[in-house]
Structures are given as C-alpha cells and as structure tokens.
Write a protein that holds these residues in place. Structure first.
Motif, PDB file in Angstrom:
ATOM      1  N   ASN A  66      88.334 -16.358  69.882  1.00  0.00           N
ATOM      2  CA  ASN A  66      88.342 -15.259  70.850  1.00  0.00           C
ATOM      3  C   ASN A  66      87.907 -15.670  72.256  1.00  0.00           C
ATOM      4  O   ASN A  66      87.685 -14.819  73.112  1.00  0.00           O
ATOM      5  N   GLN A  67      87.800 -16.962  72.520  1.00  0.00           N
ATOM      6  CA  GLN A  67      87.502 -17.428  73.875  1.00  0.00           C
ATOM      7  C   GLN A  67      88.775 -17.328  74.707  1.00  0.00           C
ATOM      8  O   GLN A  67      89.861 -17.709  74.249  1.00  0.00           O
ATOM      9  N   ILE A  68      88.649 -16.837  75.924  1.00  0.00           N
ATOM     10  CA  ILE A  68      89.817 -16.526  76.729  1.00  0.00           C
ATOM     11  C   ILE A  68      89.549 -16.862  78.192  1.00  0.00           C
ATOM     12  O   ILE A  68      88.407 -16.829  78.639  1.00  0.00           O
ATOM     13  N   CYS A  69      90.592 -17.218  78.911  1.00  0.00           N
ATOM     14  CA  CYS A  69      90.502 -17.307  80.362  1.00  0.00           C
ATOM     15  C   CYS A  69      91.637 -16.473  80.934  1.00  0.00           C
ATOM     16  O   CYS A  69      92.590 -16.126  80.230  1.00  0.00           O
ATOM     17  N   PHE A  70      91.511 -16.102  82.200  1.00  0.00           N
ATOM     18  CA  PHE A  70      92.541 -15.271  82.818  1.00  0.00           C
ATOM     19  C   PHE A  70      92.701 -15.633  84.282  1.00  0.00           C
ATOM     20  O   PHE A  70      91.819 -16.231  84.904  1.00  0.00           O
ATOM     21  N   GLU A  71      93.849 -15.254  84.819  1.00  0.00           N
ATOM     22  CA  GLU A  71      94.142 -15.425  86.247  1.00  0.00           C
ATOM     23  C   GLU A  71      95.081 -14.318  86.664  1.00  0.00           C
ATOM     24  O   GLU A  71      95.994 -13.952  85.936  1.00  0.00           O
ATOM     25  N   VAL A  92      95.560 -14.111  97.110  1.00  0.00           N
ATOM     26  CA  VAL A  92      94.167 -13.941  96.723  1.00  0.00           C
ATOM     27  C   VAL A  92      94.177 -13.853  95.201  1.00  0.00           C
ATOM     28  O   VAL A  92      94.893 -13.026  94.625  1.00  0.00           O
ATOM     29  N   SER A  93      93.402 -14.716  94.554  1.00  0.00           N
ATOM     30  CA  SER A  93      93.406 -14.728  93.093  1.00  0.00           C
ATOM     31  C   SER A  93      91.999 -14.564  92.542  1.00  0.00           C
ATOM     32  O   SER A  93      91.011 -14.831  93.223  1.00  0.00           O
ATOM     33  N   VAL A  94      91.955 -14.107  91.312  1.00  0.00           N
ATOM     34  CA  VAL A  94      90.712 -14.010  90.556  1.00  0.00           C
ATOM     35  C   VAL A  94      90.941 -14.773  89.256  1.00  0.00           C
ATOM     36  O   VAL A  94      91.947 -14.559  88.573  1.00  0.00           O
ATOM     37  N   ILE A  95      90.016 -15.658  88.950  1.00  0.00           N
ATOM     38  CA  ILE A  95      90.081 -16.465  87.734  1.00  0.00           C
ATOM     39  C   ILE A  95      88.757 -16.281  87.000  1.00  0.00           C
ATOM     40  O   ILE A  95      87.696 -16.279  87.623  1.00  0.00           O
ATOM     41  N   GLY A  96      88.818 -16.121  85.696  1.00  0.00           N
ATOM     42  CA  GLY A  96      87.585 -15.934  84.942  1.00  0.00           C
ATOM     43  C   GLY A  96      87.729 -16.340  83.492  1.00  0.00           C
ATOM     44  O   GLY A  96      88.817 -16.669  83.025  1.00  0.00           O
ATOM     45  N   THR A  97      86.620 -16.301  82.790  1.00  0.00           N
ATOM     46  CA  THR A  97      86.583 -16.601  81.365  1.00  0.00           C
ATOM     47  C   THR A  97      85.785 -15.520  80.656  1.00  0.00           C
ATOM     48  O   THR A  97      85.024 -14.781  81.287  1.00  0.00           O
ATOM     49  N   GLY A  98      85.952 -15.450  79.354  1.00  0.00           N
ATOM     50  CA  GLY A  98      85.194 -14.469  78.599  1.00  0.00           C
ATOM     51  C   GLY A  98      85.477 -14.558  77.121  1.00  0.00           C
ATOM     52  O   GLY A  98      86.100 -15.504  76.637  1.00  0.00           O
ATOM     53  N   THR A  99      85.017 -13.552  76.433  1.00  0.00           N
ATOM     54  CA  THR A  99      85.197 -13.434  74.994  1.00  0.00           C
ATOM     55  C   THR A  99      85.976 -12.159  74.717  1.00  0.00           C
ATOM     56  O   THR A  99      85.583 -11.085  75.170  1.00  0.00           O
ATOM     57  N   ALA A 100      87.071 -12.277  73.981  1.00  0.00           N
ATOM     58  CA  ALA A 100      87.915 -11.124  73.671  1.00  0.00           C
ATOM     59  C   ALA A 100      87.394 -10.397  72.445  1.00  0.00           C
ATOM     60  O   ALA A 100      86.855 -11.015  71.520  1.00  0.00           O
ATOM     61  N   SER A 101      87.561  -9.085  72.462  1.00  0.00           N
ATOM     62  CA  SER A 101      87.296  -8.268  71.282  1.00  0.00           C
ATOM     63  C   SER A 101      88.366  -7.180  71.236  1.00  0.00           C
ATOM     64  O   SER A 101      89.001  -6.882  72.243  1.00  0.00           O
ATOM     65  N   PHE A 102      88.557  -6.613  70.077  1.00  0.00           N
ATOM     66  CA  PHE A 102      89.581  -5.600  69.894  1.00  0.00           C
ATOM     67  C   PHE A 102      88.962  -4.214  69.996  1.00  0.00           C
ATOM     68  O   PHE A 102      87.895  -3.961  69.431  1.00  0.00           O
ATOM     69  N   VAL A 103      89.625  -3.330  70.719  1.00  0.00           N
ATOM     70  CA  VAL A 103      89.173  -1.946  70.825  1.00  0.00           C
ATOM     71  C   VAL A 103      89.688  -1.214  69.588  1.00  0.00           C
ATOM     72  O   VAL A 103      90.900  -1.108  69.383  1.00  0.00           O
ATOM     73  N   THR A 104      88.774  -0.713  68.778  1.00  0.00           N
ATOM     74  CA  THR A 104      89.161  -0.035  67.537  1.00  0.00           C
ATOM     75  C   THR A 104      88.778   1.440  67.521  1.00  0.00           C
ATOM     76  O   THR A 104      89.366   2.216  66.780  1.00  0.00           O
ATOM     77  N   ASP A 105      87.796   1.831  68.324  1.00  0.00           N
ATOM     78  CA  ASP A 105      87.355   3.217  68.370  1.00  0.00           C
ATOM     79  C   ASP A 105      88.444   4.092  68.992  1.00  0.00           C
ATOM     80  O   ASP A 105      88.890   3.823  70.115  1.00  0.00           O
ATOM     81  N   PRO A 106      88.906   5.143  68.297  1.00  0.00           N
ATOM     82  CA  PRO A 106      89.980   5.993  68.828  1.00  0.00           C
ATOM     83  C   PRO A 106      89.670   6.603  70.198  1.00  0.00           C
ATOM     84  O   PRO A 106      90.553   6.671  71.061  1.00  0.00           O
ATOM     85  N   ALA A 107      88.439   7.038  70.425  1.00  0.00           N
ATOM     86  CA  ALA A 107      88.082   7.632  71.721  1.00  0.00           C
ATOM     87  C   ALA A 107      88.151   6.586  72.826  1.00  0.00           C
ATOM     88  O   ALA A 107      88.630   6.869  73.934  1.00  0.00           O
ATOM     89  N   GLU A 108      87.686   5.389  72.545  1.00  0.00           N
ATOM     90  CA  GLU A 108      87.744   4.311  73.542  1.00  0.00           C
ATOM     91  C   GLU A 108      89.191   3.898  73.800  1.00  0.00           C
ATOM     92  O   GLU A 108      89.581   3.656  74.938  1.00  0.00           O
TER      93      GLU A 108
END
Length: 126
Positions: A66-71, A92-108
C-alpha cells in the motif's frame, strides 16, 4: 529537491494545484516492477482520494503493497525557443508519497463521492 529555485514556498499553492489538477498519476510497486497509472482524484482533509474500480491490477497491487507516490500538475505551457535545446515547459506540480487505504464506510464513501461530483461535474445537478 535539487533545484531550490523551483520549490513551492507558498503553502497555499500545493492545495490550489490539488484542487485544480484534473488527473493525478500514481506510482505503485508491483513486486520489483514499477507501475504508474493516471486516476481521477480529490483532495480533502490532507488526504488524496483516488477514483477506481473495485478490482483490477491497481487494486491487486495495493492489496500487496500500500505504499504509493503521486504527481499532478497545472498550468502546463510549452516554452518555445529559436534553438531546439532551449525549448522547455512551465508548470506547477505537486509530488508526494503516502500509504493507501480503502474507504469502506458507506457514509465516508458518500461524502467522498460528493467531493468527486463537485470537482468533475461542477457540484450542481448531475
């Protein structure tokens, strides 16, 4: 960052780029192979929410790692020149990294879906 003269110093600018950009590219590690894919996204509360089908290569990779990077970027503009080697681009760009998780809560899920509709459909009647 190698070129400090290109670094974003205004803390409001990354949020603006994330708000305005249409596509985000995410980088994943598929074992020892990189995998990059463009996705629709929204930013809220310091998180990026990625739109995706519930199955496929991207989801399978994220279940394993679940490790992820984005641009993402905005304001892309070709800079022309008389000499081929002097051509360039402005953006103009934004680059970052993080940890992915899945949204499972119906309200969210509903809240995030509303954010997607506001961004991509203008927030009005869909």
């Amino acid at each position: 960052m190698r070129r400090k003269d290109k670094e974003i110093a205004d803390p409001a600018l990354p949020a603006a780029v994330l708000r305005e950009a249409f596509v985000c590219r995410i980088g994943l590690a598929d074992g020892d192979r990189p995998y990059v894919v463009p996705v629709n996204f929204v930013s809220s509360g310091g998180c990026l929410y990625l739109h995706s089908a519930s199955e496929g290569r991207k989801i399978e990779i994220l279940r394993q790692n679940n490790q992820i990077c984005f641009e993402t970027e905005t304001g892309v503009e070709l800079v022309r020149s008389e000499m081929a080697c002097d051509f360039g681009a402005r953006y103009v760009s934004v680059i970052g990294t993080g940890t992915a998780s899945f949204v499972t809560d119906p309200a969210e899920k509903s809240r995030v879906f509303d954010l997607f509709m506001a961004k991509y459909a203008g927030g009005g009647e869909w």
